[in-house]
Design a protein around this motif. Structure first.
Motif, mmCIF file in Angstrom:
data_model
loop_
_atom_site.group_PDB
_atom_site.id
_atom_site.type_symbol
_atom_site.label_atom_id
_atom_site.label_comp_id
_atom_site.label_asym_id
_atom_site.label_seq_id
_atom_site.Cartn_x
_atom_site.Cartn_y
_atom_site.Cartn_z
ATOM 1 N N ALA A 268 -3.494 4.496 4.474
ATOM 2 C CA ALA A 268 -2.432 5.228 3.824
ATOM 3 C C ALA A 268 -1.208 4.316 3.888
ATOM 4 O O ALA A 268 -0.233 4.637 4.517
ATOM 5 C CB ALA A 268 -2.202 6.536 4.551
ATOM 6 N N MET A 269 -1.330 3.133 3.264
ATOM 7 C CA MET A 269 -0.323 2.073 3.368
ATOM 8 C C MET A 269 0.691 2.221 2.235
ATOM 9 O O MET A 269 0.684 1.459 1.255
ATOM 10 C CB MET A 269 -1.037 0.721 3.314
ATOM 11 C CG MET A 269 -0.201 -0.465 3.739
ATOM 12 S SD MET A 269 -1.177 -1.971 3.758
ATOM 13 C CE MET A 269 -1.437 -2.216 5.500
ATOM 14 N N LEU A 270 1.559 3.220 2.370
ATOM 15 C CA LEU A 270 2.533 3.536 1.329
ATOM 16 C C LEU A 270 3.729 4.201 1.991
ATOM 17 O O LEU A 270 3.562 4.971 2.940
ATOM 18 C CB LEU A 270 1.892 4.473 0.292
ATOM 19 C CG LEU A 270 2.778 5.067 -0.804
ATOM 20 C CD1 LEU A 270 1.973 5.212 -2.104
ATOM 21 C CD2 LEU A 270 3.321 6.436 -0.416
ATOM 22 N N HIS B 92 4.276 -0.187 -1.345
ATOM 23 C CA HIS B 92 2.900 0.047 -0.868
ATOM 24 C C HIS B 92 2.031 -1.165 -1.098
ATOM 25 O O HIS B 92 2.380 -2.069 -1.860
ATOM 26 C CB HIS B 92 2.291 1.253 -1.601
ATOM 27 C CG HIS B 92 2.205 1.087 -3.091
ATOM 28 N ND1 HIS B 92 1.117 0.518 -3.714
ATOM 29 C CD2 HIS B 92 3.072 1.379 -4.091
ATOM 30 C CE1 HIS B 92 1.321 0.500 -5.026
ATOM 31 N NE2 HIS B 92 2.504 1.004 -5.285
ATOM 32 N N CYS B 93 0.880 -1.146 -0.447
ATOM 33 C CA CYS B 93 -0.135 -2.157 -0.740
ATOM 34 C C CYS B 93 -0.791 -1.806 -2.063
ATOM 35 O O CYS B 93 -1.046 -0.638 -2.350
ATOM 36 C CB CYS B 93 -1.184 -2.191 0.363
ATOM 37 S SG CYS B 93 -2.387 -3.516 0.116
ATOM 38 N N HIS B 94 -1.072 -2.823 -2.894
ATOM 39 C CA HIS B 94 -1.734 -2.553 -4.177
ATOM 40 C C HIS B 94 -3.224 -2.835 -4.127
ATOM 41 O O HIS B 94 -3.910 -2.760 -5.144
ATOM 42 C CB HIS B 94 -1.068 -3.319 -5.323
ATOM 43 C CG HIS B 94 -0.835 -2.467 -6.533
ATOM 44 N ND1 HIS B 94 -1.867 -1.889 -7.246
ATOM 45 C CD2 HIS B 94 0.305 -2.073 -7.152
ATOM 46 C CE1 HIS B 94 -1.359 -1.205 -8.258
ATOM 47 N NE2 HIS B 94 -0.051 -1.285 -8.221
ATOM 48 N N ASN B 95 -3.757 -3.181 -2.916
ATOM 49 C CA ASN B 95 -5.185 -2.940 -2.714
ATOM 50 C C ASN B 95 -5.234 -1.423 -2.641
ATOM 51 O O ASN B 95 -4.826 -0.825 -1.634
ATOM 52 C CB ASN B 95 -5.685 -3.580 -1.425
ATOM 53 C CG ASN B 95 -7.157 -3.279 -1.163
ATOM 54 O OD1 ASN B 95 -7.684 -2.264 -1.614
ATOM 55 N ND2 ASN B 95 -7.808 -4.160 -0.423
ATOM 56 N N THR B 96 -5.645 -0.767 -3.728
ATOM 57 C CA THR B 96 -5.395 0.669 -3.841
ATOM 58 C C THR B 96 -6.188 1.475 -2.811
ATOM 59 O O THR B 96 -5.827 2.614 -2.519
ATOM 60 C CB THR B 96 -5.658 1.171 -5.270
ATOM 61 O OG1 THR B 96 -6.875 0.591 -5.748
ATOM 62 C CG2 THR B 96 -4.513 0.786 -6.187
ATOM 63 N N MET B 97 -7.257 0.895 -2.234
ATOM 64 C CA MET B 97 -7.923 1.575 -1.120
ATOM 65 C C MET B 97 -7.020 1.569 0.116
ATOM 66 O O MET B 97 -7.006 2.532 0.880
ATOM 67 C CB MET B 97 -9.267 0.913 -0.798
ATOM 68 C CG MET B 97 -10.317 1.100 -1.881
ATOM 69 S SD MET B 97 -10.689 2.822 -2.295
ATOM 70 C CE MET B 97 -11.782 3.247 -0.953
ATOM 71 N N HIS B 98 -6.283 0.496 0.323
ATOM 72 C CA HIS B 98 -5.314 0.477 1.433
ATOM 73 C C HIS B 98 -4.175 1.451 1.136
ATOM 74 O O HIS B 98 -3.761 2.233 1.994
ATOM 75 C CB HIS B 98 -4.756 -0.937 1.632
ATOM 76 C CG HIS B 98 -5.792 -1.962 2.004
ATOM 77 N ND1 HIS B 98 -5.476 -3.254 2.320
ATOM 78 C CD2 HIS B 98 -7.137 -1.870 2.109
ATOM 79 C CE1 HIS B 98 -6.589 -3.921 2.605
ATOM 80 N NE2 HIS B 98 -7.599 -3.110 2.478
ATOM 81 N N GLU B 99 -3.671 1.388 -0.093
ATOM 82 C CA GLU B 99 -2.579 2.281 -0.494
ATOM 83 C C GLU B 99 -2.944 3.744 -0.231
ATOM 84 O O GLU B 99 -2.142 4.505 0.329
ATOM 85 C CB GLU B 99 -2.300 2.077 -1.989
ATOM 86 C CG GLU B 99 -1.366 3.092 -2.605
ATOM 87 C CD GLU B 99 -1.212 2.893 -4.115
ATOM 88 O OE1 GLU B 99 -1.621 1.819 -4.626
ATOM 89 O OE2 GLU B 99 -0.693 3.792 -4.776
ATOM 90 N N TRP C 55 -7.038 -9.752 7.087
ATOM 91 C CA TRP C 55 -6.944 -9.165 5.755
ATOM 92 C C TRP C 55 -5.728 -9.721 5.038
ATOM 93 O O TRP C 55 -4.801 -10.255 5.635
ATOM 94 C CB TRP C 55 -6.854 -7.636 5.855
ATOM 95 C CG TRP C 55 -5.928 -7.139 6.915
ATOM 96 C CD1 TRP C 55 -4.584 -7.009 6.811
ATOM 97 C CD2 TRP C 55 -6.253 -6.718 8.254
ATOM 98 N NE1 TRP C 55 -4.048 -6.528 7.977
ATOM 99 C CE2 TRP C 55 -5.043 -6.339 8.887
ATOM 100 C CE3 TRP C 55 -7.456 -6.623 8.970
ATOM 101 C CZ2 TRP C 55 -4.998 -5.873 10.199
ATOM 102 C CZ3 TRP C 55 -7.404 -6.156 10.274
ATOM 103 C CH2 TRP C 55 -6.198 -5.786 10.875
ATOM 104 N N ASP C 56 -5.714 -9.547 3.707
ATOM 105 C CA ASP C 56 -4.555 -9.867 2.880
ATOM 106 C C ASP C 56 -4.065 -8.541 2.306
ATOM 107 O O ASP C 56 -4.836 -7.577 2.233
ATOM 108 C CB ASP C 56 -4.958 -10.833 1.761
ATOM 109 C CG ASP C 56 -3.766 -11.551 1.140
ATOM 110 O OD1 ASP C 56 -2.616 -11.133 1.363
ATOM 111 O OD2 ASP C 56 -3.993 -12.531 0.402
ATOM 112 N N HIS C 57 -2.800 -8.477 1.931
ATOM 113 C CA HIS C 57 -2.280 -7.285 1.267
ATOM 114 C C HIS C 57 -1.392 -7.711 0.104
ATOM 115 O O HIS C 57 -0.423 -8.446 0.311
ATOM 116 C CB HIS C 57 -1.422 -6.439 2.220
ATOM 117 C CG HIS C 57 -2.153 -5.904 3.408
ATOM 118 N ND1 HIS C 57 -3.172 -4.989 3.304
ATOM 119 C CD2 HIS C 57 -2.003 -6.152 4.733
ATOM 120 C CE1 HIS C 57 -3.612 -4.700 4.519
ATOM 121 N NE2 HIS C 57 -2.931 -5.395 5.399
ATOM 122 N N PRO C 58 -1.675 -7.264 -1.114
ATOM 123 C CA PRO C 58 -0.740 -7.460 -2.221
ATOM 124 C C PRO C 58 0.276 -6.315 -2.231
ATOM 125 O O PRO C 58 -0.055 -5.185 -2.584
ATOM 126 C CB PRO C 58 -1.641 -7.422 -3.461
ATOM 127 C CG PRO C 58 -2.847 -6.642 -3.048
ATOM 128 C CD PRO C 58 -2.941 -6.660 -1.549
HETATM 129 CU CU LIG Z 1 -3.550 -3.906 1.737
#
Ligand SMILES: [Cu+2]
Length: 736
Positions: free
Chosen positions: A695-697, A685-692, A627-630
């Motif tokens: 619970a990537m925040l 946080h990740c700005h793939n907002t589904m990841h955010e 995966w990538d994460h912005p």
């Molecule tokens: Cu992400």
């Protein structure tokens, strides 16, 4: 190209499409029940519909990738959005709707430094009783910092509400510069004139209307942004996704935390929240404190410069603002809670004819013709790109249970389906925002001709970069580019093309060549042409705009010691160490800080607390290759020191300041940032907002800059009857 895609081809058999539509109904019944609070994720896990990792089990009908009865090896996919016969490039692209700039005295009640705790009756649907009219947490810690030194001079008064007709559309330019759209005609909430109007439950936007909103501001002129929550009081009145509590982030304002849209400082229907945007240059307390440098300033009404303290190298240009509600950001932004903010300065005046040796004279328009010494939009165009999907009735629809990421199958620009835009034979500036939930873009022009990238995120680059393909653009990244249409003849068209193909929401599956993307063979419906530029005439006056070879050099940090280094690793498979029902969420995604375990989000946890007035180096590492994460860091712009450990890996278009970084699969970015001017609690946080959301925040804070800040800061717990506070429920050992 992909064999497997999120959406079925419209050419799939009727039986397959029917099966998929049935599957979608079942899945969305569960989505709706969850979003309306009738069932929790913990319940769903007990019912066996979730795995502990958070993904829905691949029961046929519940996952777009479950095995179909029609072909065991091939997943069903979601049914494609219905088009009702609508063709691409048959409607004009609306320019953004410019928000009125009001006198502060127009606000009633008048804004106050501390949250206005005047009591009102609370709707029984929200628990009844009484509660404050303003949702900002009470007390000194959440008071507007330096409110009396930087009093608001302009008011922006907006609502969040369900879709309605816009009778006050103001594009800020003549109709001839807006593809002939007559702003006096009612502007209806729909993605195309031949698609259904969006109803009040499915589309929730600023002021309830389309087109999306544009705020105009300038350095040295503080803005009071009053946001009224006029969403339904019933949590079930949401069209199946989105939540009626909101927190608004001005991305990436250098403001106090009370104005940053902290994820845990959300407010309720019938409340407002006053955000104070002082719009100052970073470093104002230590650099150019006497405001003598004419490069540090804002445009004056007379065409001159209003000088302000701070570092002119920290000047920013292109922002956006959007919801940041804890664990509901993806749904609320997708539902329409997103606007843009053009920020004007001594350097970036928005008036290409002002030739004073400071103004960079980027494409915009002429002050002498408009009478506006700044903020001319004639040739300075905001583009908001976002993929959407809709249900069988044409209403906006979203699958909130795909934690890899949500992909739409319809490409929109400025919230309309694949439009055209009429241009003159001259240079234009485009401020391009990726406002998707999970999709990355990669842009080129259909004839492969060059574009000049002048800014990345909020910041003009040190030097412009000529490109025939832009880099991949992650969610929330802004790329400002200049296109010179003088090379075309009147009557020609050229299209903006997306080269980035997705098979799922985790990352780009392939960056296609231009010819592949134009071939129509991709199974990703958002690949290919999405915006047509129609070259319609010569400009009435010669193009005197410029793209200078030097824009904004980076601030020199070499004399500022590095106080410490931190490492953040972004992983799948997060655990949760706390169990607060308000501040915690669990999901597959999480962040490991300084070698600790991977933790799911808890806004009651302090993960880092850098000292006020220092500089640090942070490494952002992607713990996986799939995966990538912005990754977005709030508060102050950062410089990118290295990618994968080497400064030579930082491309020319990332050599300026930034606030979002695509980590790339297994990639790593090293950045440096400062903590000054303001205090309070911020986020990363990740700005793939589904990841955010899953619970990537994490929360970090500046809490040692003096009163009123305490170390650590108490966590706000919002309720309609008033915000209470509790001690942080976790402080990581390396935080302080
Ligand atoms: Cu992400």
């Amino acid at each position: 190209m992909s064999e497997r895609n999120f959406f079925l081809s419209p050419k799939a058999s009727k039986a397959r499409l029917r099966e998929a539509e049935e599957a979608r109904k079942i899945r969305w019944d569960i989505v709706r029940a969850h979003s309306q609070g009738q069932v929790t994720r913990r319940d769903l896990i007990k019912m066996g519909l979730f795995t502990s990792a958070g993904l829905l089990l691949p029961i046929r009908g519940l996952s777009p990738f479950a095995r179909s009865v029609y072909a065991d090896a091939i997943p069903t996919g979601l049914p494609p959005s219905p088009f009702f016969g609508v063709q691409a490039f048959t409607q004009p692209m609306p320019r953004f709707d410019v928000l009125p700039r009001l006198a502060v005295s127009a606000l009633n009640p008048a804004p106050t430094a501390l949250s206005n705790q005047t009591q009102q009756a609370v709707d029984p649907a929200l628990g009844g009783g009484f509660g404050p009219i303003e949702g900002r947490p009470p007390g000194a810690i959440w008071a507007h910092q330096q409110f009396s030194q930087l009093p608001p001079q302009v008011a922006i008064d907006v609502t969040q509400e369900g879709a309605k007709v816009n009778n006050v559309y103001n594009p800020g330019v003549a109709s001839t510069l807006n593809s002939g759209i007559n702003p006096a005609n009612p502007f209806r909430p729909r993605f195309h004139p031949n698609l259904p109007n969006q109803d009040t439950l499915h589309l929730w936007t600023f002021n309830g209307t389309l087109p999306p909103k544009l705020m105009l501001g300038r350095y040295g002129e503080p803005i009071l942004f009053r946001h009224h929550n006029k969403l339904p009081v019933s949590q079930s009145a949401n069209g199946g996704f989105g939540i009626h509590t909101i927190s608004t982030h001005e991305h990436n304002g250098h403001h106090g935390a009370e104005n940053d849209g902290f994820t845990g400082a959300f407010f309720f229907p019938n409340q407002f929240y006053d955000y104070h945007y002082p719009i100052v240059l970073a470093g104002r307390n230590t650099i150019n404190t006497t405001a003598t440098d004419s490069r540090a300033g804002g445009p004056a009404d007379n065409g001159g410069i209003n000088k302000i303290p701070g570092d002119w190298h920290e000047t920013m240009s292109t922002h956006w603002f959007h919801d940041h509600m804890f664990s509901f950001t993806a749904q609320n932004v997708y539902k329409g809670n997103a606007g843009m903010f053009n920020l004007y300065s001594a350097l970036d005046r928005g008036a290409e004819d002002i030739n004073d040796g400071v103004n960079l004279r980027l494409p915009s328009g002429r002050a002498a013709d408009s009478g506006k010494s700044w903020g001319n939009l004639d040739y300075d165009v905001n583009l908001m790109l976002a993929d959407k999907a809709w249900d069988a009735n044409g209403q906006l629809a979203m699958d909130i249970f795909n934690f890899d990421g949500f992909l739409g199958d319809v490409m929109t620009v400025n919230l309309v389906y694949k439009p055209f835009f009429q241009v003159e034979r001259r240079k234009y500036r485009f401020r391009i925002l990726n406002a998707s939930v999970s999709r990355f873009f990669k842009l080129s022009l259909s004839d492969g001709s060059p574009m000049i990238q002048i800014a990345n995120d909020g910041n003009l680059l040190p030097n412009p970069v000529v490109l025939t393909e832009l880099d991949e653009q992650g969610i929330a990244e802004r790329y400002d580019i200049v296109i010179d249409f003088s090379r075309y003849s009147i009557g020609q068209s050229v299209w903006m093309v997306n080269l980035a193909e997705h098979q799922d929401g985790k990352k780009v599956s392939a960056d296609l060549s231009l010819s592949e993307a134009l071939s129509g063979n991709s199974s990703d419906p958002c690949v290919g042409k999405f915006l047509e530029f129609r070259i319609v005439r010569d400009p009435a006056k010669p193009d005197i705009s410029q793209v200078p070879s030097t824009l904004i050099p980076n601030p020199d940090l070499s004399a500022i010691p590095v106080a410490r280094q931190r490492v953040f690793e972004f992983n799948r498979g997060a655990g949760q160490t706390t169990n607060d029902p308000v501040t915690t969420f669990f999901g597959p995604w999480g962040i490991a800080t300084d070698g600790g375990s991977t933790l799911a989000a808890d806004f009651g946890r302090v993960s880092a607390a850098p000292s006020f007035g220092t500089r640090e180096i942070w490494t952002l590492r992607n713990g996986g290759g799939g995966w990538d994460h912005p990754i977005h860091i709030h508060f102050e712009e950062c410089q990118t020191l290295a990618r994968d450990g080497s400064a030579t890996n930082v491309p020319a278009w990332e050599k300026g300041r930034k606030d979002v970084w695509r980590l790339h699969p297994s990639g790593e970015v090293t950045i440096t940032l400062q903590f000054r001017d303001w205090g309070g609690m911020f986020m990363e946080h990740c700005h793939n907002t589904m990841h955010e959301d899953n619970a990537m925040l994490l929360r970090w804070e500046i809490d040692d800059g003096g009163a009123p800040f305490l170390r650590p800061l108490p966590t706000p717990i919002p309720k309609p009857q008033g915000v209470t506070f509790q001690s942080p429920d976790d402080i990581l050992p390396t935080a302080f």
